[in-house]
Design a protein around this motif. Sequence first.
Motif, mmCIF file in Angstrom:
data_model
loop_
_atom_site.group_PDB
_atom_site.id
_atom_site.type_symbol
_atom_site.label_atom_id
_atom_site.label_comp_id
_atom_site.label_asym_id
_atom_site.label_seq_id
_atom_site.Cartn_x
_atom_site.Cartn_y
_atom_site.Cartn_z
ATOM 1 N N PHE A 120 0.981 -1.078 0.131
ATOM 2 C CA PHE A 120 -0.038 0.098 -0.030
ATOM 3 C C PHE A 120 1.039 1.199 0.024
ATOM 4 O O PHE A 120 1.842 1.199 0.741
ATOM 5 N N VAL A 121 0.606 2.229 -0.863
ATOM 6 C CA VAL A 121 1.632 3.335 -1.052
ATOM 7 C C VAL A 121 0.599 4.718 -0.563
ATOM 8 O O VAL A 121 -0.540 4.810 -0.984
ATOM 9 N N ALA A 122 1.056 5.361 0.527
ATOM 10 C CA ALA A 122 0.491 6.570 0.875
ATOM 11 C C ALA A 122 1.547 7.707 0.605
ATOM 12 O O ALA A 122 2.684 7.589 0.593
ATOM 13 N N GLU A 123 0.953 8.833 0.220
ATOM 14 C CA GLU A 123 2.060 10.056 0.159
ATOM 15 C C GLU A 123 1.622 11.019 1.221
ATOM 16 O O GLU A 123 0.653 11.257 1.474
ATOM 17 N N VAL A 124 2.683 11.644 1.908
ATOM 18 C CA VAL A 124 2.364 12.519 2.865
ATOM 19 C C VAL A 124 3.550 13.528 2.785
ATOM 20 O O VAL A 124 4.472 13.310 2.010
ATOM 21 N N ARG A 125 3.148 14.724 3.104
ATOM 22 C CA ARG A 125 4.050 16.065 2.724
ATOM 23 C C ARG A 125 4.419 16.689 4.126
ATOM 24 O O ARG A 125 3.565 16.947 4.995
ATOM 25 N N PRO A 126 5.799 16.451 4.371
ATOM 26 C CA PRO A 126 6.277 17.064 5.614
ATOM 27 C C PRO A 126 5.928 18.655 5.626
ATOM 28 O O PRO A 126 6.057 19.231 4.724
ATOM 29 N N ARG A 127 5.674 18.929 6.972
ATOM 30 C CA ARG A 127 5.274 20.346 6.962
ATOM 31 C C ARG A 127 6.656 21.307 7.573
ATOM 32 O O ARG A 127 7.688 20.907 7.891
ATOM 33 N N TRP A 128 6.860 22.528 7.078
ATOM 34 C CA TRP A 128 8.007 23.098 7.926
ATOM 35 C C TRP A 128 8.094 23.113 9.146
ATOM 36 O O TRP A 128 9.273 23.045 9.736
ATOM 37 N N SER A 129 7.226 22.949 9.870
ATOM 38 C CA SER A 129 7.035 22.981 11.339
ATOM 39 C C SER A 129 7.831 21.808 11.865
ATOM 40 O O SER A 129 8.080 21.458 12.861
ATOM 41 N N ASP A 130 7.812 20.731 10.732
ATOM 42 C CA ASP A 130 8.345 19.445 11.150
ATOM 43 C C ASP A 130 9.978 19.544 11.225
ATOM 44 O O ASP A 130 10.570 18.519 11.698
ATOM 45 N N MET A 131 10.420 20.480 10.890
ATOM 46 C CA MET A 131 11.892 20.694 10.608
ATOM 47 C C MET A 131 12.512 21.024 11.989
ATOM 48 O O MET A 131 12.105 21.752 12.835
ATOM 49 N N ASP A 132 13.803 20.577 12.147
ATOM 50 C CA ASP A 132 14.660 20.695 13.436
ATOM 51 C C ASP A 132 15.514 21.877 12.914
ATOM 52 O O ASP A 132 15.654 22.268 12.036
ATOM 53 N N PRO A 133 16.277 22.398 14.053
ATOM 54 C CA PRO A 133 17.185 23.162 13.933
ATOM 55 C C PRO A 133 18.647 22.734 12.871
ATOM 56 O O PRO A 133 19.348 23.688 12.323
ATOM 57 N N TYR A 134 18.650 21.711 12.524
ATOM 58 C CA TYR A 134 19.749 20.992 11.591
ATOM 59 C C TYR A 134 19.049 21.089 10.085
ATOM 60 O O TYR A 134 19.807 20.899 9.430
ATOM 61 N N VAL A 182 8.046 9.782 12.812
ATOM 62 C CA VAL A 182 7.252 9.029 13.331
ATOM 63 C C VAL A 182 5.668 9.507 13.169
ATOM 64 O O VAL A 182 4.875 8.917 12.816
ATOM 65 N N THR A 183 5.397 10.813 13.276
ATOM 66 C CA THR A 183 4.053 11.260 13.033
ATOM 67 C C THR A 183 3.617 10.940 11.527
ATOM 68 O O THR A 183 2.547 10.946 11.213
ATOM 69 N N LEU A 184 4.672 11.294 10.720
ATOM 70 C CA LEU A 184 4.445 11.131 8.978
ATOM 71 C C LEU A 184 4.037 9.538 8.910
ATOM 72 O O LEU A 184 3.397 9.030 7.972
ATOM 73 N N LEU A 185 4.685 8.688 9.575
ATOM 74 C CA LEU A 185 4.675 7.034 9.548
ATOM 75 C C LEU A 185 2.984 7.001 9.921
ATOM 76 O O LEU A 185 2.397 6.217 9.291
ATOM 77 N N VAL A 201 15.414 5.270 -0.583
ATOM 78 C CA VAL A 201 14.865 5.080 0.714
ATOM 79 C C VAL A 201 15.543 5.826 1.976
ATOM 80 O O VAL A 201 16.723 5.411 1.948
ATOM 81 N N ALA A 202 14.872 6.715 2.457
ATOM 82 C CA ALA A 202 15.361 7.617 3.663
ATOM 83 C C ALA A 202 15.439 6.987 5.103
ATOM 84 O O ALA A 202 16.290 6.988 5.935
ATOM 85 N N VAL A 203 14.317 6.283 5.110
ATOM 86 C CA VAL A 203 13.802 5.649 6.624
ATOM 87 C C VAL A 203 13.120 4.182 6.343
ATOM 88 O O VAL A 203 12.084 4.138 5.340
ATOM 89 N N THR A 204 13.409 3.231 7.152
ATOM 90 C CA THR A 204 12.671 1.945 7.102
ATOM 91 C C THR A 204 12.276 1.959 8.507
ATOM 92 O O THR A 204 12.940 2.311 9.636
ATOM 93 N N ALA A 205 11.069 1.379 8.810
ATOM 94 C CA ALA A 205 10.253 1.234 10.069
ATOM 95 C C ALA A 205 9.466 -0.018 10.089
ATOM 96 O O ALA A 205 8.936 -0.610 9.113
ATOM 97 N N SER A 206 9.010 -0.410 11.492
ATOM 98 C CA SER A 206 8.019 -1.263 11.625
ATOM 99 C C SER A 206 7.282 -0.839 12.905
ATOM 100 O O SER A 206 7.830 -0.311 13.934
ATOM 101 N N THR A 207 6.067 -1.170 12.797
ATOM 102 C CA THR A 207 5.215 -1.133 14.231
ATOM 103 C C THR A 207 4.324 -2.308 14.423
ATOM 104 O O THR A 207 3.884 -2.953 13.333
ATOM 105 N N THR A 208 4.374 -2.526 15.535
ATOM 106 C CA THR A 208 3.412 -3.743 15.900
ATOM 107 C C THR A 208 2.201 -3.293 16.444
ATOM 108 O O THR A 208 2.345 -2.455 17.316
ATOM 109 N N LEU A 209 1.075 -3.650 15.910
ATOM 110 C CA LEU A 209 -0.199 -3.031 16.243
ATOM 111 C C LEU A 209 -1.000 -4.045 17.047
ATOM 112 O O LEU A 209 -1.072 -5.277 16.216
#
Length: 143
Positions: A4-18, A27-30, A104-112
């Motif tokens: 399943f493919v979802a598209e999410v758009r990071p927000r400017w407020s998601d950025m950190d000082p780096y 994690v919120t984007l996931l 691929v920048a991030v890989t992850a898994s969740t147990t739900l």
Amino acid sequence: MGVFVAEVRPRWSDMDPYGHVNHANTVTLLEEARVDLLFHEAALRGAEDLARGVVVAKLAVDYRAPLFANGRSLRIAMGVREIRAAYFVLDYQVHSGPSAGDPVAVTASTTLAPYDLSTGKPRRITDVERDFLAAWHSGGNGA
């Protein structure tokens, strides 16, 4: 189906000082991508009970490269690796852009775990939910 493919758009407020998306905001984007699968797509396919209560029992995130809020969407491919009586494992691949060819920048898994909010207790996966999840079976570690 498999993935399943979802598209999410990071927000400017998601950025950190780096200058990249903060790890907690990743994690919120996931979560946004997971909601697209488990709430919206599940409801379309008759498995709307997933939207009534699912809790994250475990989360693992591997960061390969930074993500940026540059106005572009990110492609998040998800697949169900494992389905048990009372939990399932969802794998993610987060691409740095909207296409499958983007790195691929991030890989992850969740147990739900399905959860009954009215009783405050975990519950078993129903046959309808199992069929829905099985349609997105990825067959391994990765979406």
